[in-house]
Write an enzyme that holds these catalytic residues in place. Structure first.
Site, PDB file in Angstrom:
ATOM      1  N   ASN A  12       0.844  -1.125   0.079  1.00  0.00           N
ATOM      2  CA  ASN A  12       0.065  -0.150  -0.149  1.00  0.00           C
ATOM      3  C   ASN A  12       0.890   1.113  -0.033  1.00  0.00           C
ATOM      4  O   ASN A  12       1.255   1.707   1.038  1.00  0.00           O
ATOM      5  CB  ASN A  12      -0.987   0.038   1.270  1.00  0.00           C
ATOM      6  CG  ASN A  12      -1.655   1.378   1.238  1.00  0.00           C
ATOM      7  OD1 ASN A  12      -1.794   1.994   0.644  1.00  0.00           O
ATOM      8  ND2 ASN A  12      -2.283   1.310   2.561  1.00  0.00           N
ATOM      9  N   LYS A  14       0.095   4.303  -0.210  1.00  0.00           N
ATOM     10  CA  LYS A  14      -0.589   5.597   0.270  1.00  0.00           C
ATOM     11  C   LYS A  14      -0.139   6.789  -0.672  1.00  0.00           C
ATOM     12  O   LYS A  14      -0.450   6.530  -1.910  1.00  0.00           O
ATOM     13  CB  LYS A  14      -0.066   5.818   1.527  1.00  0.00           C
ATOM     14  CG  LYS A  14      -0.023   4.547   2.606  1.00  0.00           C
ATOM     15  CD  LYS A  14      -0.112   4.823   3.992  1.00  0.00           C
ATOM     16  CE  LYS A  14       0.275   3.665   4.576  1.00  0.00           C
ATOM     17  NZ  LYS A  14       0.104   3.684   6.176  1.00  0.00           N
ATOM     18  N   HIS A 104      -9.407   1.287   4.951  1.00  0.00           N
ATOM     19  CA  HIS A 104      -8.120   1.454   5.662  1.00  0.00           C
ATOM     20  C   HIS A 104      -8.444   2.367   6.846  1.00  0.00           C
ATOM     21  O   HIS A 104      -9.197   3.209   6.668  1.00  0.00           O
ATOM     22  CB  HIS A 104      -7.265   1.845   4.688  1.00  0.00           C
ATOM     23  CG  HIS A 104      -5.783   1.836   5.208  1.00  0.00           C
ATOM     24  ND1 HIS A 104      -5.312   2.934   6.164  1.00  0.00           N
ATOM     25  CD2 HIS A 104      -4.769   0.965   4.867  1.00  0.00           C
ATOM     26  CE1 HIS A 104      -4.119   2.600   6.516  1.00  0.00           C
ATOM     27  NE2 HIS A 104      -3.854   1.579   5.773  1.00  0.00           N
ATOM     28  N   GLU A 106      -6.814   4.771   7.844  1.00  0.00           N
ATOM     29  CA  GLU A 106      -6.741   6.208   7.549  1.00  0.00           C
ATOM     30  C   GLU A 106      -7.953   6.749   6.748  1.00  0.00           C
ATOM     31  O   GLU A 106      -8.239   7.803   7.148  1.00  0.00           O
ATOM     32  CB  GLU A 106      -5.521   6.383   6.567  1.00  0.00           C
ATOM     33  CG  GLU A 106      -4.238   6.479   7.371  1.00  0.00           C
ATOM     34  CD  GLU A 106      -3.117   5.504   6.682  1.00  0.00           C
ATOM     35  OE1 GLU A 106      -3.023   5.656   5.489  1.00  0.00           O
ATOM     36  OE2 GLU A 106      -2.184   5.306   7.284  1.00  0.00           O
ATOM     37  N   GLU A 174      -5.437  -5.107  10.560  1.00  0.00           N
ATOM     38  CA  GLU A 174      -4.563  -4.014  10.851  1.00  0.00           C
ATOM     39  C   GLU A 174      -4.664  -3.248  12.168  1.00  0.00           C
ATOM     40  O   GLU A 174      -5.293  -2.390  12.174  1.00  0.00           O
ATOM     41  CB  GLU A 174      -4.354  -3.272   9.492  1.00  0.00           C
ATOM     42  CG  GLU A 174      -4.010  -3.647   8.181  1.00  0.00           C
ATOM     43  CD  GLU A 174      -3.372  -2.616   7.524  1.00  0.00           C
ATOM     44  OE1 GLU A 174      -2.207  -2.671   6.773  1.00  0.00           O
ATOM     45  OE2 GLU A 174      -4.066  -1.629   7.191  1.00  0.00           O
ATOM     46  N   GLY A 180       2.385   2.264  11.090  1.00  0.00           N
ATOM     47  CA  GLY A 180       3.464   3.605  10.829  1.00  0.00           C
ATOM     48  C   GLY A 180       4.255   3.359  12.184  1.00  0.00           C
ATOM     49  O   GLY A 180       4.884   4.455  12.321  1.00  0.00           O
ATOM     50  N   SER A 220       3.386  -2.075  10.390  1.00  0.00           N
ATOM     51  CA  SER A 220       4.783  -2.071  10.908  1.00  0.00           C
ATOM     52  C   SER A 220       5.727  -3.493  10.429  1.00  0.00           C
ATOM     53  O   SER A 220       6.457  -4.140  10.904  1.00  0.00           O
ATOM     54  CB  SER A 220       5.131  -1.818  12.456  1.00  0.00           C
ATOM     55  OG  SER A 220       5.015  -0.511  12.471  1.00  0.00           O
TER      56      SER A 220
END
Ligand code: PEP
Length: 262
Positions: A12, A14, A104, A106, A174, A180, A220
Site C-alpha cells: 500500500n 498510500k 483502511h 486512515e 491491521e 506506521g 509495521s
C-alpha cells in the site's frame, strides 16, 4: 480438508510515488526479484499505487509481463454520476485492477468512513469484479477497552453483510496502533485475531469461503519480522505500508520463504 492459500504480499503506497517514480520502482522491484531467482508462483505480489499512477503502472506491467497484481487504495460506493473527486470501481476494472483496498484505518479516521460505507464499498467492488481487501483493526484505546479481536471482528461482520459465498475477498487485520509506529503485533497476537476473523467469515459467509480467503497481517511489517507472521497458520500474507516503498526491503519481505526459518 483445508485448501492451500497462495500467500499475498501487498504494498500500500498510500500518497507516495508519482507516476514516474512508480515506473522506476516497479522496474527495480521486478529486477531485484528476478536477480534473486524469486519463484513467482510461490507468493503473489500486488501493488496499490495512487490513482494517478495506475494507468502508467498497468501499461508497464502489461508491456514487460511483470506478474504483479494491481489495485486501487479506495473506490466510490457509486458506479458513476455527480460525485466530484470520486473514483468508480468500473474505472479500476477497466485499468485491469484486480484488487481494491477498502476501509483502511486512515480512510475510517480521516474520512469518517463508517462500517456502513465500508460495506457499501465492498458491494461496489464486487459489482465490478474487484477483490476487496477489507481492512479491519482496533485502536490502542479499543485494545485496552475491548481486547484485540472484538472491534476487528465487529468491523468484519459489518463489511461482509450481503457478501455471497462465491465472492473472492481478502481481509487485512491491521491493528491501528501498529500502523506506521514501528511496533508490530507479535505473531501470536496476529494469529489469534486472524483465526477469529476466519471464524467470522465462516459464520457470516460460509465455511468454504473462510477456508479459501486470505487473511493478511498489516502494521509495521518489515523484512526482519515477516517470517514470524508467515509461520502462523491463519496469516496468509501481509499488507505493507512504509516498507513497500523501499525496493530492497519490500523484495526481502516478498522473499520471506528464504528466511522463514531464521
Ligand atoms: C498500512 O498502512 O496499511 C500499513 C500496514 O502501514 P505500515 O506498514 O507502514 O505500518
Amino acid at each position: 480438508m483445508a485448501v492451500s492459500r497462495t500467500p499475498l504480499i501487498a504494498g500500500n503506497w498510500k500518497m507516495n510515488l508519482d507516476h514516474l517514480q512508480a515506473v522506476a520502482f516497479v522496474q527495480k522491484l521486478y529486477w531485484t526479484l528476478k536477480d534473486a531467482a524469486h519463484d513467482e508462483e510461490s507468493v503473489e505480489v500486488a501493488v496499490f499505487p495512487p490513482f494517478t499512477d495506475i494507468r502508467t503502472v498497468q501499461t508497464l506491467l502489461d508491456a514487460d509481463k511483470i506478474p504483479f497484481g494491481l489495485g486501487g487504495q479506495d473506490l466510490s460506493t457509486h458506479d458513476s454520476g455527480a460525485y466530484t473527486g470520486e473514483v468508480s470501481g468500473a474505472f479500476l476494472s477497466k485499468l485491469a485492477c484486480g484488487y481494491v483496498i477498502i476501509g483502511h484505518s486512515e480512510r475510517r479516521e480521516y474520512h469518517a468512513e463508517s462500517d456502513d460505507v465500508v460495506a457499501a464499498k465492498v458491494q461496489a467492488a464486487l459489482r465490478h469484479g474487484l477483490t476487496p481487501v477489507i481492512c479491519v483493526g482496533e485502536t490502542a484505546a479499543d485494545l485496552e477497552e475491548f481486547g484485540a479481536s472484538a472491534v476487528p471482528a465487529g468491523q468484519l461482520r459489518a463489511a461482509l453483510a450481503g457478501v455471497p459465498a462465491d465472492a473472492d475477498i481478502v481481509v487485512a487485520y491491521e491493528p491501528v496502533w501498529a500502523i506506521g509506529s514501528g511496533q508490530a503485533a507479535t505473531p501470536d497476537q496476529a494469529q489469534d485475531v486472524c483465526a477469529k476473523l476466519r471464524a467470522v467469515i465462516s459464520e457470516t459467509v460460509g465455511a468454504d469461503t473462510a477456508d479459501r480467503t486470505r487473511i493478511l497481517y498489516g502494521g509495521s511489517v518489515k523484512a526482519a519480522n515477516i517470517a514470524g507472521f508467515m509461520r502462523e497458520p491463519d496469516v496468509d500474507g501481509a499488507l505493507v505500508g512504509g516498507a513497500s516503498l523501499v525496493v530492497d526491503e519490500f523484495a526481502a519481505i516478498i522473499r520471506y520463504q528464504k528466511h522463514v526459518g531464521v
